[in-house]
Design an enzyme around this catalytic site. Structure first.
Site, PDB file in Angstrom:
ATOM      1  N   GLU A 114      47.081  39.854  24.080  1.00 29.92           N
ATOM      2  CA  GLU A 114      48.141  40.420  24.906  1.00 29.92           C
ATOM      3  C   GLU A 114      48.638  39.379  25.906  1.00 29.92           C
ATOM      4  O   GLU A 114      47.862  38.520  26.341  1.00 29.92           O
ATOM      5  CB  GLU A 114      47.624  41.642  25.681  1.00 29.92           C
ATOM      6  CG  GLU A 114      47.050  42.750  24.815  1.00 29.92           C
ATOM      7  CD  GLU A 114      46.239  43.737  25.628  1.00 29.92           C
ATOM      8  OE1 GLU A 114      46.847  44.493  26.400  1.00 29.92           O
ATOM      9  OE2 GLU A 114      45.003  43.753  25.492  1.00 29.92           O
ATOM     10  N   LYS A 116      49.433  37.828  29.370  1.00 28.19           N
ATOM     11  CA  LYS A 116      48.837  37.994  30.704  1.00 28.19           C
ATOM     12  C   LYS A 116      49.982  38.003  31.728  1.00 28.19           C
ATOM     13  O   LYS A 116      50.482  36.957  32.125  1.00 28.19           O
ATOM     14  CB  LYS A 116      47.846  36.871  30.993  1.00 28.19           C
ATOM     15  CG  LYS A 116      47.056  37.063  32.274  1.00 28.19           C
ATOM     16  CD  LYS A 116      45.977  35.992  32.403  1.00 28.19           C
ATOM     17  CE  LYS A 116      45.150  36.223  33.664  1.00 28.19           C
ATOM     18  NZ  LYS A 116      45.955  36.043  34.902  1.00 28.19           N
ATOM     19  N   ASP A 118      52.029  38.153  35.042  1.00 25.18           N
ATOM     20  CA  ASP A 118      51.751  37.592  36.362  1.00 25.18           C
ATOM     21  C   ASP A 118      52.225  38.573  37.427  1.00 25.18           C
ATOM     22  O   ASP A 118      53.369  38.520  37.891  1.00 25.18           O
ATOM     23  CB  ASP A 118      52.466  36.252  36.505  1.00 25.18           C
ATOM     24  CG  ASP A 118      51.872  35.391  37.609  1.00 25.18           C
ATOM     25  OD1 ASP A 118      50.792  35.753  38.124  1.00 25.18           O
ATOM     26  OD2 ASP A 118      52.465  34.354  37.936  1.00 25.18           O
ATOM     27  N   TYR A 223      47.760  48.241  30.207  1.00 19.25           N
ATOM     28  CA  TYR A 223      46.984  47.439  29.246  1.00 19.25           C
ATOM     29  C   TYR A 223      45.619  48.029  28.904  1.00 19.25           C
ATOM     30  O   TYR A 223      44.863  47.416  28.130  1.00 19.25           O
ATOM     31  CB  TYR A 223      46.818  46.003  29.746  1.00 19.25           C
ATOM     32  CG  TYR A 223      46.135  45.863  31.095  1.00 19.25           C
ATOM     33  CD1 TYR A 223      44.791  46.153  31.270  1.00 19.25           C
ATOM     34  CD2 TYR A 223      46.843  45.404  32.199  1.00 19.25           C
ATOM     35  CE1 TYR A 223      44.171  46.009  32.500  1.00 19.25           C
ATOM     36  CE2 TYR A 223      46.239  45.246  33.436  1.00 19.25           C
ATOM     37  CZ  TYR A 223      44.903  45.549  33.573  1.00 19.25           C
ATOM     38  OH  TYR A 223      44.289  45.402  34.803  1.00 19.25           O
ATOM     39  N   LYS A 311      44.466  30.436  30.018  1.00 23.28           N
ATOM     40  CA  LYS A 311      45.431  30.051  31.047  1.00 23.28           C
ATOM     41  C   LYS A 311      46.297  28.910  30.526  1.00 23.28           C
ATOM     42  O   LYS A 311      45.780  27.912  30.014  1.00 23.28           O
ATOM     43  CB  LYS A 311      44.704  29.623  32.338  1.00 23.28           C
ATOM     44  CG  LYS A 311      43.775  30.675  32.939  1.00 23.28           C
ATOM     45  CD  LYS A 311      44.513  31.928  33.320  1.00 23.28           C
ATOM     46  CE  LYS A 311      45.371  31.758  34.546  1.00 23.28           C
ATOM     47  NZ  LYS A 311      44.617  31.663  35.803  1.00 23.28           N
ATOM     48  N   CYS A 405      35.963  13.853  65.374  1.00 26.11           N
ATOM     49  CA  CYS A 405      36.661  15.078  64.994  1.00 26.11           C
ATOM     50  C   CYS A 405      38.095  15.060  65.518  1.00 26.11           C
ATOM     51  O   CYS A 405      38.306  14.789  66.708  1.00 26.11           O
ATOM     52  CB  CYS A 405      35.921  16.294  65.559  1.00 26.11           C
ATOM     53  SG  CYS A 405      36.787  17.863  65.298  1.00 26.11           S
ATOM     54  N   CYS A 408      38.144  18.059  68.406  1.00 30.30           N
ATOM     55  CA  CYS A 408      37.368  18.059  69.657  1.00 30.30           C
ATOM     56  C   CYS A 408      36.807  16.689  70.024  1.00 30.30           C
ATOM     57  O   CYS A 408      36.105  16.568  71.040  1.00 30.30           O
ATOM     58  CB  CYS A 408      36.231  19.074  69.559  1.00 30.30           C
ATOM     59  SG  CYS A 408      34.925  18.598  68.397  1.00 30.30           S
ATOM     60  N   CYS A 423      32.010  18.014  61.531  1.00 29.47           N
ATOM     61  CA  CYS A 423      31.887  18.089  62.979  1.00 29.47           C
ATOM     62  C   CYS A 423      30.766  19.100  63.252  1.00 29.47           C
ATOM     63  O   CYS A 423      30.850  20.233  62.789  1.00 29.47           O
ATOM     64  CB  CYS A 423      33.198  18.559  63.602  1.00 29.47           C
ATOM     65  SG  CYS A 423      33.051  18.943  65.369  1.00 29.47           S
ATOM     66  N   CYS A 428      33.466  23.475  68.832  1.00 27.91           N
ATOM     67  CA  CYS A 428      34.719  22.896  68.339  1.00 27.91           C
ATOM     68  C   CYS A 428      35.759  24.009  68.195  1.00 27.91           C
ATOM     69  O   CYS A 428      35.537  24.987  67.463  1.00 27.91           O
ATOM     70  CB  CYS A 428      34.493  22.211  66.990  1.00 27.91           C
ATOM     71  SG  CYS A 428      36.013  21.617  66.219  1.00 27.91           S
TER      72      CYS A 428
END
Length: 669
Positions: A114, A116, A118, A223, A311, A405, A408, A423, A428
């Protein structure tokens, strides 16, 4: 017109309008012009206005959208809506076929292929043929009640051609033409266009005002049937034919394939036709046709063994990498992100792509200014595939990760056996904001209206410093925020208040304990029941649980040993946040202490006193394991009303069979 004449005319109009609607929206073969449908609908509406008692839930007038909702109610699915495993190439499809062959032996089998679609997966419930409830897939176990919005989709029958009680599943979607028209309207209004038809469909069905959904021209393909056993069908293809006969809209591009070679040929054929379809597809779903063989193949923890989703290969495009920016996640990981010249990829405009870590940048020799190949992994997440080295000009710049970082200024560290820089400053700001966003997310405390931008605002205005502060916010503080009116503030406070009643596993997941995902949080909640018990648990107690490994056990103990964690939990408890698990606590039992301890149990047929999920939770709480298919390894089958092939197979294998009353007797001892 008196009431009797009106009743007769309403019935005639129902029949006529439903016939015209079916011809137009399902068969795509209208027999009358739109003006004739509109004229009859207007007549029906006028009669219902005069005789309100004649307005029924399945009336064609009920598709236009009713009152605005305050919020969506949560719905627990009777049968989970599982996701499918993926195949990305021909080799993956052949591997899937090999696994099916090994598990069903030398029995002949065939597949149903079938498209697929979206869109947004939904479940529709019918009682005596009347559409009574529709829900989103959600997390597969719990969805949202979007009945009012689904009623606006004309291809969903409000009453079936036969008075059956059943649940069906399908994919709601927005046709390409509807998507183009919608974005044109949004563009005229100066509104942000939708990125793709899938987002547009999902956004439409999650509107609290059904009139918005009604204006979006959505459609649906059904389906599957959630519990086909009682309907007397033996194959998935028969179930699709039954859906057709009941008035549902199914996708006619489906095909029964007897071999994997036929499946591969179908995949190639549909891949070539993909762009010519009037709706978006992102792959092909392949299912074993025989329902008995589906039962035999069973399920993994996440997906059925009898189905896979092929896919389509991701579309690749070329664009320029103009810069690299850094972000700090809730666990302190510093992630580089590529800034790109905006480019269309798989239906959306992409301007950023994750680069994951410095090692990947070095491995692919990615430099600022490079022309790069970009694709969407699984058609969703943009990533840089490769660099076009032959198109370099010499002006490209190498990129080096910083030592401190970016948020921070704390020194970054690389932990043993990790490629990421972190970090490790618990104060932070970026980590605190990201942690709060995770805490309120759908799979955690599920506080609607508290998105990333609102969290950032609240933190910036110093209204919150940790997640516990969310529970002390006031309306006066909220209405001062940008774009936060009184109604929005009321809704947000109501959502925060409602989240206090969440079961313990949601709170545990929301706290962001390292290595503890949603599934592990559920296991911990089931095992220990309360936060107070969990705070005192030892590493040895944790590793004694089958699903908990050494790393996770160490992380849990370390987390609860921190004084600031004890303070945070104390604040949450003082605010009224629930600290206990909603379901039955799992009891670790030796075999023989419970009739379910160490046993593999299968539930089949309709249960009158418990839902399937409730029965499963209670059996597992007493040491049992509940699976979906009967095999030689099954110890016990519980058969409710209208039990089908699973009961027959259990009897053939000589497996112990209980009725529901026997189950209830044992559960209530």
């Amino acid at each position: 017109m008196d009431i009797n004449m009106a009743e007769q005319r309403v019935k005639e109009l129902h029949d006529t309008l439903n016939k015209y609607s079916y011809e137009y929206y399902v068969m795509d073969q209208p027999s009358v012009p739109d003006s004739e449908y509109d004229r009859l609908l207007k007549e029906l509406n006028e009669i219902e206005e005069k005789f309100p008692e004649l307005r029924t839930p399945d009336s064609p007038t009920q598709r236009v959208g009713g009152a605005v909702l305050d919020a969506f109610q949560k719905i627990r699915h009777d049968t989970p809506m599982l996701s499918l495993g993926n195949a990305f190439n021909e080799a993956d499809l052949r591997d899937f076929d090999r696994r099916v062959e090994q598990l069903v032996g030398h029995s002949s089998y065939s597949y149903v292929c079938e498209l697929k679609i979206d869109g947004l997966a939904v479940a529709l419930k019918y009682e005596d043929g009347l559409f009574i409830q529709g829900a989103t897939r959600g997390d597969g176990t719990t969805g949202e009640d979007i009945t009012a919005n689904l009623k606006t989709i004309h291809s969903i029958p409000l009453r079936l051609k036969k008075p059956l009680t059943m649940e069906v599943r399908g994919e709601a979607f927005m046709p390409k033409q509807s998507f183009i028209a919608l974005n044109a309207i949004r563009d005229e209004k100066g509104e942000e266009p939708f990125a793709n038809p899938r987002n547009a469909a999902a956004g439409s069905l999650r509107q609290l005002d059904p009139r918005i959904a009604a204006s979006r021209n959505l459609d649906i393909f059904l389906y599957g049937i959630a519990n086909p056993g009682p309907l007397g069908i033996a194959a998935h293809s028969e179930g699709l034919n039954l859906l057709d006969s009941l008035g549902f809209k199914t996708n006619k591009e489906r095909r029964v394939c007897k071999t994997i070679e036929e499946v591969i040929a179908y995949v190639k054929e549909q891949s070539d036709k993909r762009t010519k379809l009037p709706y978006e597809i992102d792959g092909i779903v392949i299912k074993v046709d025989s329902l008995d063989q589906q039962d035999e193949l069973g399920f993994t923890a996440k997906s059925p063994r009898w189905a896979t989703a092929f896919k389509f290969p991701a579309e690749e495009v070329v664009t320029k990498l103009t810069g690299i920016t850094l972000s700090v996640g809730r666990t302190g990981v510093v992630t580089p992100t590529a800034l790109l010249q905006p480019v269309r990829v798989a239906g959306t405009t992409v301007g950023r792509a994750s680069l994951h870590n410095e090692d990947l940048i070095r491995e692919k020799d990615i430099r600022i200014g490079d022309m790069v190949v970009v694709k969407k992994a699984g058609d969703i997440i943009p990533e840089v595939v490769s660099v076009l080295v032959d198109r370099r000009t010499g002006e490209e710049e190498e990129f080096h990760m910083p030592d401190h970082c970016p948020e921070c200024e704390s020194e970054l560290v690389r932990l043993e056996e990790e490629v990421a820089l972190r970090c490790i400053n618990p104060q932070c700001p970026a980590q605190i904001r990201e942690g709060m966003t995770h805490f309120v997310s759908r799979n955690a405390m599920n506080i609607e209206g508290l998105g990333e931008k609102v969290i950032a605002q609240l933190y910036r205005e110093k209204l919150i410093t940790d997640v516990a502060d969310l529970y002390t916010l006031s309306k006066e503080e909220l209405v001062k925020l940008e774009r936060m009116g009184e109604k929005s503030a009321d809704n947000l406070l109501a959502a925060i208040e409602a989240s206090k009643q969440n079961s313990l596993e949601r709170l545990l997941f929301g706290l962001g304990i390292r290595h503890v995902g949603a599934k592990a949080a559920k296991t911990l909640a089931m095992e220990f029941g309360t936060m107070d018990r969990l705070k005192e648990v030892s590493e040895e107690e944790l590793t004694a649980i089958h699903e908990i490994g050494g790393k996770m056990a160490d992380a849990v103990v370390l987390y609860f040993d921190q004084p600031e964690v004890a303070e945070l939990i104390g604040k949450l408890k003082a605010s009224g946040v629930k600290m206990a698990y909603d379901g039955p606590i799992r009891t670790i039992l030796a075999e023989g202490e419970s009739p379910f301890a160490g046993k593999t149990v299968v539930l089949t047929g309709k249960l009158a006193q418990l839902t399937r999920n409730e029965a499963k939770e209670r059996i597992e709480a007493l040491g049992g394991t509940v699976t979906g298919s009967v095999s030689k390894k099954t110890d016990l089958v519980v058969a409710g009303e209208e039990a089908g092939s699973k009961l027959e197979k259990a009897e053939k294998l000589g497996i112990d069979v209980w009725d529901e009353q026997r189950l209830m007797d044992e559960l209530t001892k």
